[in-house]
Each structure stands twice: as structure tokens, then as C-alpha cells.
Design a protein around this motif. Structure first.
Motif, PDB file in Angstrom:
ATOM      1  N   VAL A 170       0.815  -1.211   0.000  1.00 46.79           N
ATOM      2  CA  VAL A 170       0.000   0.000   0.000  1.00 46.79           C
ATOM      3  C   VAL A 170       0.851   1.264   0.000  1.00 46.79           C
ATOM      4  O   VAL A 170       0.533   2.244  -0.677  1.00 46.79           O
ATOM      5  N   ALA A 171       1.951   1.285   0.753  1.00 47.40           N
ATOM      6  CA  ALA A 171       2.625   2.566   1.011  1.00 47.40           C
ATOM      7  C   ALA A 171       4.117   2.585   0.772  1.00 47.40           C
ATOM      8  O   ALA A 171       4.613   3.489   0.098  1.00 47.40           O
ATOM      9  N   VAL A 172       4.877   1.640   1.327  1.00 51.68           N
ATOM     10  CA  VAL A 172       6.343   1.762   1.290  1.00 51.68           C
ATOM     11  C   VAL A 172       6.952   0.450   0.815  1.00 51.68           C
ATOM     12  O   VAL A 172       7.490  -0.320   1.613  1.00 51.68           O
ATOM     13  N   ASP A 173       6.883   0.229  -0.445  1.00 49.82           N
ATOM     14  CA  ASP A 173       7.433  -0.997  -1.008  1.00 49.82           C
ATOM     15  C   ASP A 173       8.938  -1.048  -0.784  1.00 49.82           C
ATOM     16  O   ASP A 173       9.644  -0.050  -0.956  1.00 49.82           O
ATOM     17  N   GLY A 174       9.438  -2.223  -0.372  1.00 47.26           N
ATOM     18  CA  GLY A 174      10.873  -2.408  -0.235  1.00 47.26           C
ATOM     19  C   GLY A 174      11.374  -2.324   1.180  1.00 47.26           C
ATOM     20  O   GLY A 174      12.514  -2.681   1.453  1.00 47.26           O
ATOM     21  N   ILE A 175      10.563  -1.846   2.113  1.00 47.02           N
ATOM     22  CA  ILE A 175      10.962  -1.791   3.516  1.00 47.02           C
ATOM     23  C   ILE A 175      10.297  -2.965   4.231  1.00 47.02           C
ATOM     24  O   ILE A 175       9.069  -3.034   4.345  1.00 47.02           O
ATOM     25  N   GLU A 176      11.125  -3.899   4.699  1.00 42.83           N
ATOM     26  CA  GLU A 176      10.606  -5.152   5.246  1.00 42.83           C
ATOM     27  C   GLU A 176       9.975  -4.990   6.620  1.00 42.83           C
ATOM     28  O   GLU A 176       9.042  -5.690   6.973  1.00 42.83           O
ATOM     29  N   ASP A 205       4.589   5.445  11.743  1.00 44.50           N
ATOM     30  CA  ASP A 205       5.873   4.953  11.224  1.00 44.50           C
ATOM     31  C   ASP A 205       5.837   4.867   9.704  1.00 44.50           C
ATOM     32  O   ASP A 205       6.780   5.286   9.018  1.00 44.50           O
ATOM     33  N   VAL A 206       4.754   4.316   9.183  1.00 44.86           N
ATOM     34  CA  VAL A 206       4.624   4.167   7.732  1.00 44.86           C
ATOM     35  C   VAL A 206       4.527   5.542   7.075  1.00 44.86           C
ATOM     36  O   VAL A 206       5.136   5.794   6.031  1.00 44.86           O
TER      37      VAL A 206
END
Length: 898
Positions: A170-176, A205-206
Motif C-alpha cells: 500500500v505505502a512503502v514498497d521495499g521496507i521489510e 511509522d509508515v
């Protein structure tokens, strides 16, 4: 000097801020605080000056008492309280916006990630430094190298991973791992992101990471040790709540967060920082980087305020004349017209002979404002110079207020409305409104805040470049190299901005530099460590600025000081300083002021350069006492006081006595550049200084964390209103301007004037009556006139004076106009008049209807030895052709009259 970070003054150069949100954490908070303090104190060389901020989110247990006890033992521990339980996002926002550190660490109260993991986050943050800052290094439990010492239940862990994947989609692709409660940020960037945030819950946080991604700031996941702690406030379903908050974020429906941002004064620091809701650079869609609805609202309000002040002028541009402008409106309209004519015909924009014929006028040595008059040439040619005049005054004033708002919001306040209030005072202060009658070069100052900000950026470079590469860790060399690039970039931009301001107004720039120097000296005296760190990048940046300025300004400044009709200093008389009483009185344009009370205390109504009023002076003293702990406030107080003292002039008369004391201005009065300054104008430096002080005070009055009691905040706001309402400006009065004689307006004069000849108005235009300049600008500059209203040389030493060098005929005609008495005239006076007319290469003498025109007619008739002829509503005397401008064959002087 860099006295502010992310919009707030800082008393110390804080290296690290640690923010701990806490809600009902009495069982775990004290060990956590002790562990953090011990770790930071163990390596003071690395962590330097630090602060530990505990944010209580409306706890109902003993959390507050524990935090207060820790703060009592250690002054670097601070408690920030929320009036209720609003969620982790709300608490983090309060804590970050209350921080001062160059780096900001967020950690949970349970220390599930040990504080020792800070070391590797700090190392990684230094390694990824860019020109824009350090970005973020966030703890990650999902990294392959992470060490999970105590795991959660299997179902809980599985739900967490699923939630993280949904968040990435939804928001921050690539941050696990977005939800690990251990994150280290660049301080300025963190305050910018949290200031622009909307969410109050776990989704913060997101939202922050999404903000960093959109801004192009680096975000790196760092493997950490982590252990699940009993009593964790995070539940599996909280990941679902995060997703719902993100949906609300995209829909813009987080009303409570918007209210909280307004109430707490949150704001966005740094230019060019995109709002989380704006598209990425280079993508489709619209959106202004860093622009908020409140910014547009404030700008529109400033425009409406300026239109209100000039409503009389706009209501009838053909006939309205600013009543208190003297001859300045005629002069400025002429400046705009002659610049447009020079541009249109590709003539030298620095010189003209349309005025002061045949010697001409050095336009660079006058306040022509080429920086606006040249780009507004199409407006002048299409709509006329009066439209340009009204446009420059109105929208230049609004632009200046907006520029101060931008500077204060960026550098001083968290609350945008507090910045707007301070900017309104800086731009609409009584001295500014006095110059708003006639002097756009002192009113249109939108470049001054931009120049101040760029100079501060050079000082800010000291923070980034303060450590040697070998001392800054593996990323030190990269950071230092980026800092040098920033200094070069900011220096070049500063040079361009200063160059442009030179073409808007040199004296306002000199006053701005004086104010900046006073502030810098006062701040450096208090913060010598900051001053020492700032000197090198500042001087390097100024060197770049000079390399840009000098080539661009070499020829214009040479022309100004050594070209035709250049001069040395300007005579202003002995009464150019402010009276001490003028600071306590209200100006004529103020809501509570009267012209009768203000006029005796000023040179004229366009030079009421103090008049801040006793309520604002008293309030300013109280604010300085209240905010004395802030180095910036002490520096602002010194700047305003020193400027006020200098503005009193070389001799200061003690009010209500005959005692005259030497004033500090006498040291500068005869120095180069300063010898041409009207010393009372130095008090204009007080306007932005007091505006900044009011902005700081209003920012704190709107902050519940500073003044928890509502009654205290209301009392403070009432005090601000009491001081500011009396000096609210009222609309500029206008009068009917005289019509241009039909002899000029209809072009009849062309039959009487050959190329190389001039029209001689009676009396000649001068600073007291420059109506003939209106004849010129309204008729397309079809003829030249002797005399005029400008600055030019006089005598062998080329001393600067207002108007043309006096001649016999011009002096006589001026005397007759003023007295209505015809002096005795004989052959000697007639010969002198013929000599002067020959010098002016006069083609025709024109007497328009005016006071004492009968005496003027009789004087001219006796001087020329012949009666005048009535032509198109004016008396004229047709003179023989001059040698240089003899009329072409077949074009004799016109005869006849009406």
C-alpha cells in the motif's frame, strides 16, 4: 549564525535527541531511562550534547511522576505531556517537534531493541549522507542479519509479517519492517516529516517513511538485536489498524491530527520538501512541494490587505494620486515609463535625457528598480505607468509579507499562523506604511528574507561540515564533500540574489546587511562555539557570492559611481534622525494615530521611520524578559535596540529639554555608502526584528506544552492584540490629480519642438512640484524637459542633491510659484533668462493652469519681453529654433491660439 533548527531557536548545539513515547509505562520507564543515560554518558566524545525527551500520552498511572523524578536528577531529561491519550503517532509528533538534535532517535519505552544498537544505526546514518541530509537508519527485525533473542508467539509473528507485506504493497514498497520501534533520523528531516504528518496511531511509522521516500531522502534498514517484552502495547490487529489509518491518510480524513498540528503549531522545515500527499518529482499529477492550504490562505490574506490599503488608488487609476506621496508618484511613474521606453528602443537603461535636459539623469544612481521596471515593461507599454505603479506597490507589499512569512515559518516557528502574524508586523509595520505612500524601493523587500535565509544556510553548512572526515566515521568524507558542494551552491545563489536586490534597491540592502551584522555579532557573542564553526563555510560562501556579483555588477556600479551625472553622497540636512519620542507615538496611518501628532516628529509623511507605538515597545520588552533564555531572542533584542539608537542620528536631543548629546551615528555619518543614508531609516531594521519576536511569542502562546493553562495563553494573546491593533494601517488617502494640459495630451506641442529641443514648463519640475513628469509619462515621453526630480551632481565636488543644479531662471520661477510675488525684472534678468533657455535648448515655454499662475505669466512675459499665446488651455511662448535642433524646412513655428 545558525540559531534555529527546524523552526525553533536552540540554546545549545544538541547532537542527539532521544524521544521515548510512554503510555502507562510506570513499570518499565525508569530502567529504560537509566539505560539510555548510561549509554550516552559512557561516550561523551561521540554523542556530545544530548537530550532525552519522554512524551507522556495521557497516562493514568505513575508514568509522569517517574519522568519528573528523572528530569529532576538529570537536566537533559525533559517531559512533554499530551492533554489526553491520542495514540503513539500523536506522542511521537509532540516529542520530535520538541527536539533540538541534529539526529533524532525514536525508541519504545520497553527497549525491546537495546540502546547499544544505536551505535550501528548512527554509523550507517553517517555513511549515507547526501547534499540534502542524512536520511533515516531504521532498525529491522526482518533483516537476515537481525538477532531475535526472544520471539513472539508464532501466530502473532505470522500476522505481523502479513501486515508488513500489506503495508509494503500500500505505502512503502521495499521496507521489510516498518514497525520496529527503533529508528534514527536526520533531525531537520524528522521535524519536517513529523510536522507534516497526519496520523495519530501506529501508522505514523509508515507515514514518516513514506514521506522520506517521496522526498528522496535515503532510508536504510539496519539489522538489530530484538527481544519481545511482556506487556507490549502492540497487538496483532494493530497492523489492520495501521492499514485503516493509511486509507484515512490517503483520503485526508484525519481531522484530529490536523487540529493537533494547528494547535501545536507543527510546520514543515526546509524548502523543496514534498508533502506526503504530493506526487513524486517527475511523475504525473499536480502538487506544490511543501505547500499547504494555510500557506495559500496567508498569501491571499496578504494580497487582500494590500488591496485594501490601496483601494483608493485602484478605484480610479486615471485620476487618483496618493495624497501623501508628494511628487514621488509622478517620479516613479516616470521611472517606469522611461525604463520601458529604453527597453522598447534598445537604449541604454542606465541613462536618459528626457529629464534634466540636456545633461540627463544617471538612472543607475537613482532608484529606478530595474529589477521590476524592466520585466514589467510589457505592462507599462500596454496599460500605462500608473498601472505598473499600483501593481508594484500592491503586489510587492503582499510578496514582501509572504517572504517574511516563509522565512519565519521555515526558521522560527512551528505554528504557521504565528509566522503569519510576525510577517504581517515585519511588512505592514508603521515605517513600512509610511514608505508605502511613495517609496516602493523601501516597501518591496521580498528578496531580503530570501537573502537572509541563504546566508543562514551557509552557516548551517557548518553543522554538516563541522567534523573532519577522519572523525566523522566512514561517511564523514562523503558528508564533508556534500557540505562543500552545498556551500558552493548556496554561495552562488546568494550572489545572484544580492545582484537582483541591487537592481531593486541598494539602500534597503545596506540596511538589511546592517541588521544581519548586528544580529550575527550579538549571537556570536553568546554562542562562540557556533560562531567559530560557522565562520569558515560562511566566508567561503561569501567568496562564491562575490565571484558571482562582481562580474554582473561591475559595469552598472561603475556607471553609477563614475558615469555621466554620477555624484558623491547626498545632502539630507541636519534633521534626518529620529526623535526618541517617535518610537512611542503612533504614525499618521496607524489606526490609533493622527497626522497632527506624528508630523512634528518626522521629516515628512513618507519618512515616519519609527512610530511603533508605546504598547508594542512595552510588549517587546516583556517578551524579551519572558523568552530571555533563548539566544535568538537576546540577539533580536540587541539588533532592534542598536538600530533604534543608531537611527537617532549624529546628535540626539533629549525630549522636553535643550540637552543635545552626540549620537552613535556620528561614527558612520561620513563613511562611504553611509553618508548617503537617511539615518532615521535605520529604525526600519526594527520591523523584522520585532516581527520575529512576535512570531516566536505567538508560537509559544499557541503551544499547550509551553503554557498548559488556557487562561495564561489567552492573557498572552490579549497582550499581543493590545500592542498590535493600535498600529493596524489604514487605507492610503488619495486626491484628484491635475489633468495633463490639452496642449501636451493632444500632441499640439509637437509643432513647437524640434528634435534636440525641450519643452520648458513653468515653473521647471523639481522635487517640490514634478507635475511635468506626469505630462511626459502620460504622453509617451514625446519630449524632454529641463529640471526634474532625481538625484544628481552639484558643484565642483559633485555633491549629490535632489533635482537639477539650480539656475537663475529656475530659481526665480520657483520663488514666484511659492510666493505669488513678481520680482523686479530688468535687462540683466532678461539676458540671464535667455542664456538659461539657450542652455536648455528650449523650443517652447508652457504655463499650465495652477496656483499663482497670473504672477507666473507676468514674470515670464517680462523675462521674454513678449506676451504668451493661449493654445489648447495653456499659455505658451514659442521660441526661435536652436542651432542644434532647428526645425526642418517647411515646418515653421505654429501660430494662433485658442
Amino acid at each position: 549564525m545558525p540559531d534555529v533548527v527546524a523552526g525553533r531557536p536552540r540554546d545549545t548545539d544538541v547532537t542527539l535527541s532521544v524521544v521515548v513515547p510512554a503510555y502507562n509505562e510506570e513499570a518499565r520507564l525508569r530502567p529504560t531511562l537509566d539505560a539510555i543515560r548510561a549509554h550516552l554518558a559512557a561516550d561523551p566524545g561521540r554523542w556530545g550534547v544530548w537530550e532525552l525527551i519522554v512524551v507522556d500520552d495521557g497516562s493514568s498511572d505513575g508514568t509522569v511522576a517517574i519522568a519528573e523524578a528523572a528530569a529532576a536528577e538529570e537536566p537533559r531529561v525533559r517531559l512533554v505531556r499530551s492533554p489526553g491519550n491520542h495514540g503513539k503517532g500523536h506522542a511521537l509528533r509532540l516529542g520530535v517537534l520538541a527536539s533540538y538534535g541534529r539526529r533524532v532517535l525514536l525508541t519504545d519505552a520497553d527497549l525491546a531493541t537495546p540502546i547499544e544498537e544505536l551505535d550501528q544505526l548512527d554509523k550507517r546514518l553517517g555513511e549515507q549522507a547526501t547534499d540534502d541530509g542524512l536520511g533515516a537508519a531504521i532498525g529491522s527485525r526482518a533483516h537476515p542479519d537481525a538477532r531475535i533473542e526472544v520471539r513472539q508467539w508464532a501466530l502473532r509473528e505470522w500476522l505481523g509479517r502479513l501486515g508488513n507485506r500489506l503495508i509494503q504493497a500500500v505505502a512503502v514498497d521495499g521496507i521489510e519492517d516498518t514497525q520496529c520501534g527503533f529508528k534514527l533520523f536526520d533531525g531537520d528531516q524528522a521535524r519536517a516529516a513529523f510536522g507534516a504528518s497526519r496520523l495519530d496511531g501506529w501508522g505514523i511509522d509508515v507515514e514518516i517513511l513514506r514521506y522520506f521516500r517521496r522526498a528522496g531522502w535515503p532510508v536504510t534498514e539496519v539489522p538489530v538485536r530484538w527481544a519481545h517484552q511482556p506487556g507490549s502495547k502492540v497487538r496483532p490487529l494493530d497492523y489492520v489498524r495501521v492499514l485503516l489509518e493509511l486509507v484515512r491518510l490517503k483520503a485526508g480524513r484525519s481531522r484530529s491530527a490536523r487540529w493537533a498540528r494547528w494547535a501545536s503549531g507543527s510546520w514543515q522545515s526546509g524548502s523543496g520538501t514534498p508533502d506526503p500527499g504530493t506526487p513524486d518529482p517527475g511523475t504525473s499529477g499536480s502538487g506544490t512541494s511543501g505547500l499547504r492550504p494555510v500557506d495559500l490562505t496567508v498569501t491571499v490574506l496578504f494580497v487582500l490587505a494590500a488591496l485594501f490599503l490601496y483601494k483608493g488608488l485602484w478605484s480610479d487609476l486615471d485620476h487618483s494620486y496618493l495624497a501623501d506621496s508628494g511628487s514621488d508618484q509622478n517620479q516613479w511613474e516616470w521611472f517606469f515609463a522611461v525604463t520601458a521606453d529604453n527597453v522598447r528602443h534598445l537604449h541604454n537603461p542606465l541613462f536618459t535625457t528626457f529629464q534634466n535636459f540636456p545633461d540627463g539623469v544617471n538612472l543607475m544612481a537613482n532608484t529606478v528598480m530595474l529589477g521590476l521596471s524592466v520585466p514589467l515593461t510589457p505592462v507599462t507599454l500596454l496599460l500605462g505607468p500608473t498601472v505598473t505603479w499600483a501593481f508594484v506597490l500592491t503586489f510587492g507589499l503582499a510578496a514582501t509579507a509572504t517572504a517574511w512569512y516563509w522565512l519565519f515559518a521555515r526558521r522560527l516557528t512551528r505554528n504557521r499562523w504565528a509566522a503569519a502574524l510576525g510577517a504581517a508586523l515585519a511588512a505592514f509595520a508603521p515605517p513600512m506604511m509610511s514608505h508605502a505612500n511613495a517609496h516602493p524601493n523601501f516597501l518591496v523587500l521580498f528578496m531580503i528574507p530570501v537573502i537572509i535565509d541563504r546566508a543562514l544556510r551557509l552557516c548551517d553548512g557548518a553543522v554538516a561540515a563541522g567534523a573532519a572526515p577522519g572523525e566523522a566515521g566512514p561517511g564523514g568524507a562523503v558528508a564533508a564533500g556534500g557540505a562543500r558542494k552545498r556551500v558552493a551552491r548556496d554561495g552562488v545563489l546568494l550572489g545572484l540574489f544580492v545582484t537582483y536586490q541591487i537592481f531593486l534597491g541598494e539602500e534597503p540592502l545596506l540596511l538589511a546587511v546592517m541588521g544581519m551584522l548586528l544580529f550575527a555579532l550579538a549571537y556570536a557573542f553568546q554562542r562562540r562555539d557556533v560562531a567559530k564553526a560557522s565562520v569558515r563555510p560562511l566566508l567561503r560562501g561569501l567568496g562564491y557570492a562575490l565571484q558571482v556579483c562582481l562580474p554582473l555588477l561591475a559595469f552598472p556600479l561603475y556607471w553609477q559611481f563614475f558615469g555621466p551625472q554620477s555624484y558623491h553622497s547626498v545632502l539630507h540636512g541636519d534633521n534626518a534622525g529620529n526623535s526618541p519620542l517617535s518610537f512611542l507615538h503612533f504614525s499618521g496611518r496607524a489606526l490609533f494615530g493622527t497626522e497632527a501628532a506624528a508630523d512634528p516628529l518626522a521629516m515628512n509623511r513618507t519618512e515616519q521611520n519609527a512610530f511603533y507605538g508605546w504598547p508594542l515597545i512595552a510588549l517587546s520588552g516583556g517578551l524579551v524578559v519572558w523568552l530571555w533564555r533563548l539566544a535568538a531572542v537576546r540577539a533580536l533584542a540587541f539588533t532592534a535596540a542598536a538600530a533604534a539608537l543608531l537611527s537617532l542620528g549624529p546628535r540626539v536631543r533629549i525630549p522636553f529639554t535643550d540637552v543635545v548629546l552626540p549620537g552613535p551615528w556620528r561614527v558612520l555619518a561620513h563613511q562611504p555608502l553611509f553618508e548617503s543614508v537617511i539615518e532615521s531609516r535605520v529604525a526600519m531594521i526594527c520591523a523584522p526584528a520585532l516581527g520575529a519576536l512576535v512570531a516566536l511569542a505567538a508560537d509559544r502562546l499557541g503551544d499547550e506544552g509551553v503554557l498548559p493553562r488556557r487562561s495564561d495563553r489567552l492573557v498572552g494573546l490579549a497582550a499581543l492584540a493590545t500592542a498590535l491593533i493600535p498600529i493596524i494601517p489604514t487605507p492610503m488617502p488619495v486626491r484628484e490629480r491635475p489633468d495633463v494640459p490639452a496642449f501636451i495630451a493632444d500632441g499640439t506641442y509637437r509643432s513647437y519642438v524640434s528634435p534636440g529641443e525641450s519643452v520648458v514648463p513653468v515653473p521647471l519640475p523639481d522635487p517640490g512640484d514634478a507635475e511635468a513628469l506626469h505630462w511626459q509619462s502620460a504622453s509617451g515621453l514625446g519630449f524632454s524637459v529641463p529640471g526634474g526630480y532625481f538625484n544628481g551632481p552639484w558643484g565642483q565636488d559633485r555633491r549629490g542633491i535632489y533635482g537639477a543644479s539650480p539656475r537663475f531662471t529656475s530659481n526665480w520661477l520657483r520663488e514666484v510659484r511659492n510666493t505669488g510675488q513678481v520680482p523686479p525684472i530688468g535687462p540683466g534678468q532678461q539676458a540671464q533668462a535667455r542664456f538659461d533657455l539657450a542652455f536648455w535648448k528650449a523650443g517652447v515655454v508652457v504655463l499650465a493652469p495652477q496656483p499663482n499662475d497670473a504672477a507666473l505669466y507676468e514674470t515670464v512675459e517680462k523675462l521674454l519681453g513678449e506676451p504668451g499665446k493661449r493654445v489648447d488651455g495653456a499659455w505658451i511662448w514659442d521660441l526661435p529654433p536652436t542651432g542644434a535642433g532647428a526645425r526642418a524646412a517647411g515646418a515653421p513655428h505654429a501660430s494662433g491660439g485658442s
